[in-house]
Design a protein around this motif. Structure first.
Motif: not given
Length: 211
Positions: A99, A77, A47, A67, A97, A70-75
């Motif tokens: 950053d 960057k 994480q 991708k 997505h 971003k799906e599994q660890c949205p926090r």
């Protein structure tokens, strides 16, 4: 302390990036990966705050890995770091997505600054990449903008779902159609918009606010 994962299939580059970032008092590299699948696994396990993600990696490329992260660890960057400055890679990365998008000839100082800025919530785009994006959108605009007004509600919904990254099976389930029917609708949409793949449909959606 900003925790960072580095994903690149070149060992020398991974080690160099790690050396640069670890020498900053506010950054700590917590793991490195040689392919996209390793990158995703590391992010799920560690994480991290930020991951530097190469695009041209084996097993799973940087776009697919972005991708998944971003799906599994949205926090977490994601900063795309690559030598590829082609429009398709850039658009695909941001549709996934990402950053930030920087190229590998970035200076040591700017690399560290980019990590800190993205961690702080900013989106960082290398100037050469910005110019490519602007040029891409200029060339794709024009006649397509007029097409926006002629699309049916069903076509608009299909475009939105494709731009959101949904595959035919997922779209079929959401719209209560068979997968074959959706496949036919997507093919007709290609012809209608004058495009050849889903990424170009997503670009059309971005240009015309169909999101």
């Amino acid at each position: 302390m900003i925790s960072v994962v580095i994903a690149d299939d070149q060992i020398l580059l991974r080690d160099s990036l790690k050396f640069i970032l670890d020498n900053d008092a506010e950054i700590r590299v917590v793991g490195t990966a040689g392919n996209g699948r390793e990158a995703v696994d590391l992010c799920v396990r560690l994480q991290p705050d930020v991951i530097l993600m190469d695009i041209g990696m084996p097993e799973l490329d940087g776009v697919g890995a972005t991708k998944a992260v971003k799906e599994q660890c949205p926090r977490t960057k994601v900063i795309i770091l690559t030598t590829f400055e082609d429009p398709d890679s850039i658009i695909e990365a941001f549709l996934s997505h990402a950053d930030g998008y920087i190229v590998k000839n970035i200076s040591h100082t700017d690399l560290v600054l980019t990590v800190k800025c993205v961690f702080g919530g900013l989106t960082v785009i290398d100037d050469s990449v910005r110019c490519i994006i602007i040029d891409k959108f200029k060339r794709l605009s024009g006649c397509r903008a007029e097409m926006r007004e002629t699309l049916s509600d069903k076509e608009l919904e299909l475009i939105r779902l494709i731009a959101a990254g949904k595959n035919n099976r997922e779209i079929a389930a959401l719209l209560s159609y068979s997968e074959g029917t959706i496949k036919n609708h997507v093919s007709k949409l290609y012809d209608r918009l004058g495009v050849s793949d889903r990424m170009q449909i997503a670009i059309f959606a971005l240009e015309n606010g169909i999101m």
